[in-house]
Design a protein around this motif. Structure first.
Motif, PDB file in Angstrom:
ATOM      1  N   TYR A 113     -50.532   6.204  -8.127  1.00  0.00           N
ATOM      2  CA  TYR A 113     -50.152   7.496  -7.572  1.00  0.00           C
ATOM      3  C   TYR A 113     -48.632   7.547  -7.410  1.00  0.00           C
ATOM      4  O   TYR A 113     -47.970   6.525  -7.290  1.00  0.00           O
ATOM      5  CB  TYR A 113     -50.784   7.712  -6.190  1.00  0.00           C
ATOM      6  CG  TYR A 113     -52.286   7.708  -6.158  1.00  0.00           C
ATOM      7  CD1 TYR A 113     -53.014   8.640  -6.878  1.00  0.00           C
ATOM      8  CD2 TYR A 113     -52.974   6.767  -5.382  1.00  0.00           C
ATOM      9  CE1 TYR A 113     -54.401   8.647  -6.827  1.00  0.00           C
ATOM     10  CE2 TYR A 113     -54.360   6.769  -5.322  1.00  0.00           C
ATOM     11  CZ  TYR A 113     -55.073   7.707  -6.049  1.00  0.00           C
ATOM     12  OH  TYR A 113     -56.446   7.697  -6.010  1.00  0.00           O
ATOM     13  N   GLN A 126     -47.416  13.527  -5.645  1.00  0.00           N
ATOM     14  CA  GLN A 126     -47.902  14.369  -6.739  1.00  0.00           C
ATOM     15  C   GLN A 126     -49.383  14.642  -6.490  1.00  0.00           C
ATOM     16  O   GLN A 126     -50.206  13.725  -6.500  1.00  0.00           O
ATOM     17  CB  GLN A 126     -47.709  13.651  -8.071  1.00  0.00           C
ATOM     18  CG  GLN A 126     -46.256  13.523  -8.490  1.00  0.00           C
ATOM     19  CD  GLN A 126     -45.662  14.888  -8.846  1.00  0.00           C
ATOM     20  OE1 GLN A 126     -46.211  15.624  -9.665  1.00  0.00           O
ATOM     21  NE2 GLN A 126     -44.536  15.212  -8.243  1.00  0.00           N
ATOM     22  N   THR A 127     -49.700  15.910  -6.241  1.00  0.00           N
ATOM     23  CA  THR A 127     -51.066  16.264  -5.841  1.00  0.00           C
ATOM     24  C   THR A 127     -51.690  17.266  -6.808  1.00  0.00           C
ATOM     25  O   THR A 127     -51.016  17.841  -7.661  1.00  0.00           O
ATOM     26  CB  THR A 127     -51.070  16.882  -4.429  1.00  0.00           C
ATOM     27  OG1 THR A 127     -50.284  18.100  -4.436  1.00  0.00           O
ATOM     28  CG2 THR A 127     -50.496  15.913  -3.409  1.00  0.00           C
ATOM     29  N   GLU A 128     -52.981  17.466  -6.620  1.00  0.00           N
ATOM     30  CA  GLU A 128     -53.704  18.490  -7.377  1.00  0.00           C
ATOM     31  C   GLU A 128     -54.512  19.341  -6.407  1.00  0.00           C
ATOM     32  O   GLU A 128     -54.901  18.880  -5.328  1.00  0.00           O
ATOM     33  CB  GLU A 128     -54.627  17.851  -8.416  1.00  0.00           C
ATOM     34  CG  GLU A 128     -55.673  16.926  -7.829  1.00  0.00           C
ATOM     35  CD  GLU A 128     -56.446  16.199  -8.906  1.00  0.00           C
ATOM     36  OE1 GLU A 128     -56.208  16.485 -10.090  1.00  0.00           O
ATOM     37  OE2 GLU A 128     -57.294  15.347  -8.572  1.00  0.00           O
ATOM     38  N   TRP A 129     -54.744  20.582  -6.792  1.00  0.00           N
ATOM     39  CA  TRP A 129     -55.506  21.508  -5.953  1.00  0.00           C
ATOM     40  C   TRP A 129     -56.986  21.127  -5.981  1.00  0.00           C
ATOM     41  O   TRP A 129     -57.550  20.850  -7.037  1.00  0.00           O
ATOM     42  CB  TRP A 129     -55.314  22.932  -6.481  1.00  0.00           C
ATOM     43  CG  TRP A 129     -56.043  23.991  -5.707  1.00  0.00           C
ATOM     44  CD1 TRP A 129     -55.585  24.660  -4.613  1.00  0.00           C
ATOM     45  CD2 TRP A 129     -57.356  24.511  -5.986  1.00  0.00           C
ATOM     46  NE1 TRP A 129     -56.521  25.570  -4.183  1.00  0.00           N
ATOM     47  CE2 TRP A 129     -57.624  25.496  -5.013  1.00  0.00           C
ATOM     48  CE3 TRP A 129     -58.320  24.232  -6.946  1.00  0.00           C
ATOM     49  CZ2 TRP A 129     -58.811  26.201  -4.967  1.00  0.00           C
ATOM     50  CZ3 TRP A 129     -59.519  24.929  -6.915  1.00  0.00           C
ATOM     51  CH2 TRP A 129     -59.750  25.914  -5.931  1.00  0.00           C
ATOM     52  N   ARG A 142     -54.906  20.071  -1.019  1.00  0.00           N
ATOM     53  CA  ARG A 142     -54.443  19.306  -2.167  1.00  0.00           C
ATOM     54  C   ARG A 142     -54.630  17.817  -1.913  1.00  0.00           C
ATOM     55  O   ARG A 142     -54.669  17.374  -0.765  1.00  0.00           O
ATOM     56  CB  ARG A 142     -52.971  19.617  -2.476  1.00  0.00           C
ATOM     57  CG  ARG A 142     -52.694  21.097  -2.740  1.00  0.00           C
ATOM     58  CD  ARG A 142     -51.267  21.326  -3.212  1.00  0.00           C
ATOM     59  NE  ARG A 142     -51.028  20.776  -4.544  1.00  0.00           N
ATOM     60  CZ  ARG A 142     -51.279  21.428  -5.676  1.00  0.00           C
ATOM     61  NH1 ARG A 142     -51.792  22.650  -5.650  1.00  0.00           N
ATOM     62  NH2 ARG A 142     -51.036  20.860  -6.839  1.00  0.00           N
ATOM     63  N   ARG A 145     -53.151  12.871  -7.011  1.00  0.00           N
ATOM     64  CA  ARG A 145     -53.776  12.753  -8.328  1.00  0.00           C
ATOM     65  C   ARG A 145     -53.211  11.537  -9.048  1.00  0.00           C
ATOM     66  O   ARG A 145     -52.051  11.172  -8.856  1.00  0.00           O
ATOM     67  CB  ARG A 145     -53.529  14.011  -9.161  1.00  0.00           C
ATOM     68  CG  ARG A 145     -52.075  14.271  -9.502  1.00  0.00           C
ATOM     69  CD  ARG A 145     -51.943  15.471 -10.417  1.00  0.00           C
ATOM     70  NE  ARG A 145     -50.549  15.778 -10.724  1.00  0.00           N
ATOM     71  CZ  ARG A 145     -49.841  15.180 -11.670  1.00  0.00           C
ATOM     72  NH1 ARG A 145     -50.384  14.213 -12.402  1.00  0.00           N
ATOM     73  NH2 ARG A 145     -48.575  15.525 -11.892  1.00  0.00           N
TER      74      ARG A 145
END
Length: 206
Positions: A113, A126-129, A142, A145
């Motif tokens: 990550y 760094q993320t994702e919905w 979020r 990812r």
């Protein structure tokens, strides 16, 4: 005339190199500067030009002002820990920090990550919905990812500077101490940095 000033640029380069446990040959290879140049810098027989000075400062994660004697190392690092210099030598944690900053040994079988720990104590990455936290669809949920570590290191270096590479518990210690961006192995994040794996809740931009 022989140089005896313990705070010369050459002395600082040598101390930083020794803090990383590097030979002159390896340092020359890492920053793509000739071995002869490194030897001359460390013996104060010549001074690096602007290009070489920036290369050295970037590699050792100090400012050019520090190398030139215009800024104390503790000011350069904002003295986030106890004295970085102890009895004229770089302490173990700072040495380890430099190793993490320049480490490229990625575990090809592991998930990584990209995370961030700010001076203000704020965390991110760094993320994702993954969904909505309200019925009005204004508050996002979020989650971290996975990233391709080599690509993430390249991208972070271009925008924010070289990140730490966290592969073991000791790496976590220097990350918590110095902060900044890091590429962390999933199992290490789960064991020692679990707060980064909690969902991030925030409003969507207007």
């Amino acid at each position: 005339m022989e140089v005896t000033d313990i705070d010369t640029l050459g002395k600082k380069i040598k101390e930083l190199r020794n803090a990383l446990g590097l030979s002159q040959e390896i340092l020359a290879e890492q920053i793509e500067i000739s071995l002869k140049s490194i030897q001359r810098y460390e013996s104060d027989k010549s001074r690096p030009d602007t290009y070489a000075l920036v290369k050295l400062a970037t590699y050792f994660d100090v400012s050019t002002d520090y190398l030139l004697g215009l800024l104390a190392i503790k000011e350069d690092l904002k003295e986030k820990s106890n004295k970085v210099l102890q009895n004229g030598k770089y302490n173990e944690l700072y040495s380890w920090y430099l190793r993490c900053k320049n480490n490229i040994e990625v575990d090809q079988s592991a998930v990584y990550y990209w995370i961030h720990f700010g001076d203000d104590g704020m965390i991110g990455g760094q993320t994702e919905w993954v969904g909505w936290a309200d019925e009005d669809y204004k508050i996002e949920i979020r989650r971290l990812r996975p990233v391709i570590p080599v690509k993430a290191i390249e991208g972070c270096t271009k925008v924010f500077g070289r990140p730490l590479l966290i592969n073991e518990e000791k790496d976590v210690v220097v990350f918590r101490l110095f902060g900044g961006h890091a590429i962390v192995k999933q199992e290490i994040c789960e064991r020692f940095l679990p707060e980064f794996l909690e969902d991030f809740i925030g409003t969507t931009p207007e």
